[in-house]
Design a protein around this motif. Structure first.
Motif, mmCIF file in Angstrom:
data_model
loop_
_atom_site.group_PDB
_atom_site.id
_atom_site.type_symbol
_atom_site.label_atom_id
_atom_site.label_comp_id
_atom_site.label_asym_id
_atom_site.label_seq_id
_atom_site.Cartn_x
_atom_site.Cartn_y
_atom_site.Cartn_z
ATOM 1 N N VAL A 47 42.387 37.121 49.801
ATOM 2 C CA VAL A 47 41.826 36.232 48.777
ATOM 3 C C VAL A 47 42.074 36.812 47.392
ATOM 4 O O VAL A 47 42.372 37.992 47.238
ATOM 5 N N SER A 48 41.897 35.957 46.375
ATOM 6 C CA SER A 48 42.041 36.416 44.994
ATOM 7 C C SER A 48 40.821 37.254 44.611
ATOM 8 O O SER A 48 39.789 37.227 45.292
ATOM 9 N N PHE A 49 40.932 37.961 43.485
ATOM 10 C CA PHE A 49 39.821 38.789 43.019
ATOM 11 C C PHE A 49 38.572 37.953 42.726
ATOM 12 O O PHE A 49 37.482 38.310 43.168
ATOM 13 N N PRO A 50 38.686 36.811 42.004
ATOM 14 C CA PRO A 50 37.477 35.996 41.764
ATOM 15 C C PRO A 50 36.846 35.498 43.074
ATOM 16 O O PRO A 50 35.617 35.483 43.199
ATOM 17 N N THR A 51 37.666 35.101 44.017
ATOM 18 C CA THR A 51 37.143 34.645 45.302
ATOM 19 C C THR A 51 36.458 35.795 46.028
ATOM 20 O O THR A 51 35.393 35.624 46.627
ATOM 21 N N PHE A 52 37.044 36.967 45.942
ATOM 22 C CA PHE A 52 36.452 38.148 46.572
ATOM 23 C C PHE A 52 35.066 38.420 45.980
ATOM 24 O O PHE A 52 34.097 38.610 46.713
ATOM 25 N N LYS A 53 34.964 38.425 44.643
ATOM 26 C CA LYS A 53 33.675 38.670 43.993
ATOM 27 C C LYS A 53 32.628 37.639 44.421
ATOM 28 O O LYS A 53 31.489 37.983 44.709
ATOM 29 N N LYS A 54 33.028 36.384 44.476
ATOM 30 C CA LYS A 54 32.116 35.317 44.878
ATOM 31 C C LYS A 54 31.673 35.520 46.331
ATOM 32 O O LYS A 54 30.494 35.407 46.657
ATOM 33 N N TRP A 55 32.614 35.829 47.185
ATOM 34 C CA TRP A 55 32.325 35.979 48.612
ATOM 35 C C TRP A 55 31.353 37.130 48.870
ATOM 36 O O TRP A 55 30.388 36.967 49.603
ATOM 37 N N VAL A 56 31.584 38.292 48.269
ATOM 38 C CA VAL A 56 30.692 39.427 48.519
ATOM 39 C C VAL A 56 29.307 39.185 47.925
ATOM 40 O O VAL A 56 28.313 39.651 48.473
ATOM 41 N N ALA A 57 29.241 38.415 46.832
ATOM 42 C CA ALA A 57 27.931 38.082 46.265
ATOM 43 C C ALA A 57 27.169 37.152 47.209
ATOM 44 O O ALA A 57 25.978 37.353 47.458
ATOM 45 N N GLU A 58 27.862 36.164 47.754
ATOM 46 C CA GLU A 58 27.225 35.228 48.686
ATOM 47 C C GLU A 58 26.768 35.921 49.961
ATOM 48 O O GLU A 58 25.714 35.619 50.504
ATOM 49 N N LYS A 59 27.577 36.840 50.441
ATOM 50 C CA LYS A 59 27.291 37.519 51.712
ATOM 51 C C LYS A 59 26.450 38.774 51.519
ATOM 52 O O LYS A 59 26.058 39.418 52.483
ATOM 53 N N GLU A 60 26.195 39.108 50.255
ATOM 54 C CA GLU A 60 25.405 40.296 49.918
ATOM 55 C C GLU A 60 25.967 41.565 50.561
ATOM 56 O O GLU A 60 25.245 42.367 51.142
ATOM 57 N N ILE A 61 27.275 41.720 50.444
ATOM 58 C CA ILE A 61 27.940 42.930 50.933
ATOM 59 C C ILE A 61 28.081 43.879 49.752
ATOM 60 O O ILE A 61 28.557 43.495 48.682
ATOM 61 N N SER A 62 27.645 45.106 49.937
ATOM 62 C CA SER A 62 27.664 46.090 48.855
ATOM 63 C C SER A 62 28.767 47.116 49.079
ATOM 64 O O SER A 62 29.071 47.476 50.216
ATOM 65 N N PRO A 63 29.316 47.612 47.981
ATOM 66 C CA PRO A 63 30.316 48.666 48.110
ATOM 67 C C PRO A 63 29.658 50.012 48.397
ATOM 68 O O PRO A 63 28.451 50.180 48.266
ATOM 69 N N VAL A 64 30.492 50.944 48.765
ATOM 70 C CA VAL A 64 30.076 52.335 48.939
ATOM 71 C C VAL A 64 30.595 53.071 47.712
ATOM 72 O O VAL A 64 31.737 52.873 47.311
ATOM 73 N N VAL A 65 29.755 53.885 47.094
ATOM 74 C CA VAL A 65 30.197 54.658 45.936
ATOM 75 C C VAL A 65 30.383 56.095 46.390
ATOM 76 O O VAL A 65 29.439 56.754 46.833
ATOM 77 N N ILE A 66 31.626 56.558 46.306
ATOM 78 C CA ILE A 66 31.982 57.905 46.750
ATOM 79 C C ILE A 66 32.475 58.673 45.529
ATOM 80 O O ILE A 66 33.533 58.366 44.992
ATOM 81 N N GLY A 67 31.688 59.631 45.094
ATOM 82 C CA GLY A 67 32.076 60.419 43.922
ATOM 83 C C GLY A 67 32.319 59.561 42.695
ATOM 84 O O GLY A 67 33.228 59.830 41.921
ATOM 85 N N GLY A 68 31.551 58.500 42.534
ATOM 86 C CA GLY A 68 31.704 57.610 41.401
ATOM 87 C C GLY A 68 32.739 56.511 41.595
ATOM 88 O O GLY A 68 32.829 55.595 40.795
#
Length: 87
Positions: A47-68
């Protein structure tokens, strides 16, 4: 004993160091591939970046922060896709 015969201990002594070397080389690559940056996460999902951002917001998927650094766990995406399939 035939010259071409190799006993199990001799074979293990030859093969074990090679297997250990291969495992040491591959394990870090396997771990690296599980966590991807945002660009590659969108690419992984196709998917495109905007679609990706929308999808993870809808699904409430969070990233992992590793060393910033922000990384996405591909297994989180795979689990969500499996949940969607079952609905």
């Amino acid at each position: 004993m035939n010259i071409f015969e190799i006993n199990q201990a001799a074979l293990e002594a030859m093969v074990k160091p090679l297997v250990e070397k291969i495992v040491r080389m591959l394990v870090p690559k396997i771990v690296e591939q599980r966590y991807v940056n945002t660009k590659n996460a969108a690419k992984y999902l196709g998917v495109s970046f905007p679609t990706f951002k929308k999808w993870v917001a809808e699904k409430e998927i969070s990233p992992v922060v590793i060393g910033g650094a922000v990384r996405w766990d591909k297994q989180d995406f795979d689990k969500e896709i499996e949940r969607e399939k079952k609905q």
